[in-house]
Design an enzyme around this catalytic site. Structure first.
Site, PDB file in Angstrom:
ATOM      1  CG  ASP A 141      10.176  -5.335   3.787  1.00  6.79           C
ATOM      2  OD1 ASP A 141       9.381  -5.885   3.010  1.00  6.79           O
ATOM      3  OD2 ASP A 141      10.119  -4.113   4.072  1.00  6.79           O
ATOM      4  CD  GLU A 142       5.169  -7.094   3.451  1.00  5.11           C
ATOM      5  OE1 GLU A 142       4.246  -7.908   3.215  1.00  5.11           O
ATOM      6  OE2 GLU A 142       5.175  -5.924   3.046  1.00  5.11           O
ATOM      7  CG  ASP A 198       6.129  -5.096   7.536  1.00  2.00           C
ATOM      8  OD1 ASP A 198       7.262  -4.786   7.152  1.00  2.00           O
ATOM      9  OD2 ASP A 198       5.082  -4.566   7.120  1.00  2.00           O
TER      10      ASP A 198
END
Length: 365
Positions: free
Chosen positions: A111-112, A11
């Site tokens: 974003d992961e 993350d």
DNA sequence: GTATGCTTTCGGC
DNA sequence: TTACGGCCGAAAGCATAC
């Protein structure tokens, strides 16, 4: 050595604001708030992301910009508009780096990501911290971005673990620690448990994942159906077999705008709808996707949301057909809803599966 | 009765 | 005191098929 999988969840920390800090390091020691300005009037809009300094003052994602400014009125702070194309570019580069550390890779959002690293660690959990640190170092050296990592024997555990220590954290949950790790967590933490399901579980006296282990699978199935009941039963035992797998592609593409002012004026709204329709249609066409559904999305003056969808039997090919459809759907929403409209949007979905994929309608009765 | 798929709304980021 | 984006997939509710 075990036969357990080793799954990592990554993350990127306060991603948009961290990229802005990287672009201009002089702002790093101040609150940084990345905002979506609606353009309706000065400072109308919401906070997208804030750095941790801003968060200490109570600034959160989704908060009105005016409220964030009030919370930060006594301190020198930085408000910036979102620069989505920059974030996309940075994300793409980081994801390529991350992918090279995985046997199997699955990006989630901007974003992961999940990584299955079982093979390259020979199933040895004790080597996972070293690998996680190598990933973090690679990302930081190449892109100057920090991230938080969770490691577990499956996706659910890895994802929850990643959220425990932030920013720049690492949390490892070994197979024999899984049930202890999960037991005190709220059932709401699980993908698959929304507001309604949580209520049903509460009525059974189940609040934590640990409470689930006291329940017979038959009773869970009776209350929630076999799919969800079985899923929850397994999760409580720390079992989640869902594979780390690259996603085939997006399920929908949509565009939305805030109107200059709340209105029910058909022509005024049609103007925007037509623009959005052209926009979203070109985007879908550029990606060579065939679609069967078109949706009109509306946010009313009181911020409630409404939508109407039309699905065709065959792919929609002509822009004119989409436009005619979205106009009609807009008229339908206007008809059933008396409030004025604040925001409107268009979504195209039901993309055609590529050939060779398993047919969904193969009955054997 | 249960599984499946479509529509609408919710909610995370 | 109020204030309020844009995108996506998940959740929930319902209709229909078996």
């Amino acid at each position: 050595m075990t036969n357990s999988r080793i799954v990592m969840h990554i993350d990127f920390d306060y991603f948009f604001a961290q990229i802005e800090e990287r672009e201009d390091p002089s702002i790093k020691d101040k609150p940084v708030v990345v905002c979506v300005y609606s353009g309706r009037r000065e400072d109308s809009g919401v906070v997208s992301t804030a750095n941790y300094i801003a968060r200490e003052y109570g600034v959160k994602s989704g908060m009105p910009i005016t409220l964030a400014k009030r919370k930060l009125r006594d301190v020198e702070s930085v408000f910036l508009p979102v620069n989505h194309s920059l974030y996309e570019t940075v994300s793409e580069r980081i994801m390529n780096t991350v992918r090279s550390f995985a046997d199997q890779f699955e990006q989630v959002g901007i974003d992961e990501a999940f990584l299955d690293v079982t093979e390259r660690l020979n199933g040895n959990f004790e080597k996972s911290a070293e690998l996680a640190n190598a990933v973090r170092e690679a990302i930081f050296l190449k892109e100057g971005i920090s991230c938080s990592i969770g490691i577990g024997p499956n996706k659910i555990v890895a994802k929850i673990a990643a959220g425990r220590k932030k920013p720049n954290g690492l949390t490892i949950v070994r197979p024999d620690e899984v049930q202890q790790f999960l037991s005190s967590l709220s059932v709401r933490e699980l993908v698959g448990v929304g507001r309604k399901t949580e209520k049903v579980l509460h009525s059974l006296g189940i609040r934590t994942i640990g409470d689930l282990t006291d329940y017979k699978i038959e009773n869970l199935i009776e209350a929630l159906g076999s799919s969800l009941g079985t899923f929850l039963h397994n999760v409580a035992l720390g079992i989640d077999e869902s594979p780390v797998k690259e996603k085939a592609g997006v399920n929908s593409i949509s565009r939305m705008v805030t109107l200059k002012e709340d209105t029910r004026d058909l022509e005024m709204i049609m103007n925007q709808i037509d623009r959005l329709t052209v926009d979203v249609y070109s985007s879908v066409t550029e990606q060579h996707l065939d679609f069967r559904s078109a949706t009109v999305l509306v946010v009313l003056s009181d911020l409630r949301m409404r939508s109407r969808t039309r699905t065709f039997e065959n792919p929609i090919e002509k822009l004119e057909v989409v436009q005619k459809t979205t106009r009609h759907l807009l008229e339908q929403v206007l008809e059933v809803e008396s409030h004025s409209f604040r925001r409107v949007g268009i979504k195209l979905s039901n993309f055609l599966k590529k050939q060779g994929q398993k047919r969904l309608t193969d009955f054997d009765s």
